[in-house]
Design an enzyme around this catalytic site. Structure first.
Site, PDB file in Angstrom:
ATOM      1  CG  ASN A  79      -1.744  -1.273   1.291  1.00 29.17           C
ATOM      2  OD1 ASN A  79      -1.519  -2.071   2.191  1.00 29.17           O
ATOM      3  ND2 ASN A  79      -2.635  -1.501   0.342  1.00 29.17           N
ATOM      4  CB  ILE A  86       0.355   6.387   2.171  1.00 33.15           C
ATOM      5  CG1 ILE A  86       1.758   6.664   2.698  1.00 33.15           C
ATOM      6  CG2 ILE A  86      -0.379   5.381   3.055  1.00 33.15           C
ATOM      7  CD1 ILE A  86       1.783   7.526   3.953  1.00 33.15           C
ATOM      8  CB  CYS A  87      -2.835   2.926  -1.273  1.00 27.08           C
ATOM      9  SG  CYS A  87      -4.502   2.497  -1.795  1.00 27.08           S
ATOM     10  CG  LEU A  88      -4.840   5.300   5.066  1.00 30.31           C
ATOM     11  CD1 LEU A  88      -5.049   3.823   5.408  1.00 30.31           C
ATOM     12  CD2 LEU A  88      -3.915   5.937   6.088  1.00 30.31           C
ATOM     13  CG  ASP A 119      -7.344  -0.350  -1.847  1.00 27.01           C
ATOM     14  OD1 ASP A 119      -7.297  -0.051  -3.061  1.00 27.01           O
ATOM     15  OD2 ASP A 119      -7.627   0.478  -0.950  1.00 27.01           O
TER      16      ASP A 119
END
Length: 150
Positions: A79, A86-88, A119
């Site tokens: 992520n 950052i994938c959040l 994800d």
């Protein structure tokens, strides 16, 4: 004093008085919107023992817009990409002004404990995570030992 300036001062004062375990937040110079962050790798994860540097910036219209956070320390994580992005979801589509610096940093710390390869931001790392978790953890530990030791 603008409302967002007061909010930033309130949040940073609270962070100084009530630090988060495993997370250090330091203002960068005299810019009250720019911070250096260190997140310690959570125990019993491939990141344990690492100290990961991040850069946090609060935009002019914070808290109406989400903060910008990037990992400066290379990390092997599905992520987080090689540029430190950052994938959040709370840093993007699920952002709400009710979120605070502390809650976002706790979410990032939690992301280190529970990567989500379904994800991903780095598809290659995510595929490795899904196909051979033990080997992916080994690579993540190697990266931690190489890049996140001080």
């Amino acid at each position: 004093m603008e409302l967002n300036t007061r909010r930033i001062i309130t949040e940073t004062t609270r962070l100084a008085k009530e630090p988060i375990e495993g997370i250090t937040v330091t203002p960068r110079g005299d810019n009250f919107r720019h911070f250096d962050v260190i997140i310690e790798g959570p125990p019993q994860t491939p990141y344990e023992g690492g100290r990961f540097r991040l850069e946090l910036f609060l935009p002019e219209n914070y808290p109406l817009s989400p903060m910008k956070i990037l990992f400066s320390t290379p990390i092997y994580h599905p992520n987080i990409n090689r540029l430190g992005k950052i994938c959040l979801d709370i840093l993007d589509s699920k952002w709400t002004p009710a979120l605070r610096i502390s809650s976002v940093l706790l979410s990032i710390q939690q992301l280190l404990s529970s990567p989500n390869p379904d994800d991903p931001l780095d598809n290659t790392v995510a595929q490795h995570w899904r196909e051979n978790l033990e080997d992916a953890h080994k690579t993540a530990r190697e990266w931690t030992n190489k890049h996140a030791q001080e």
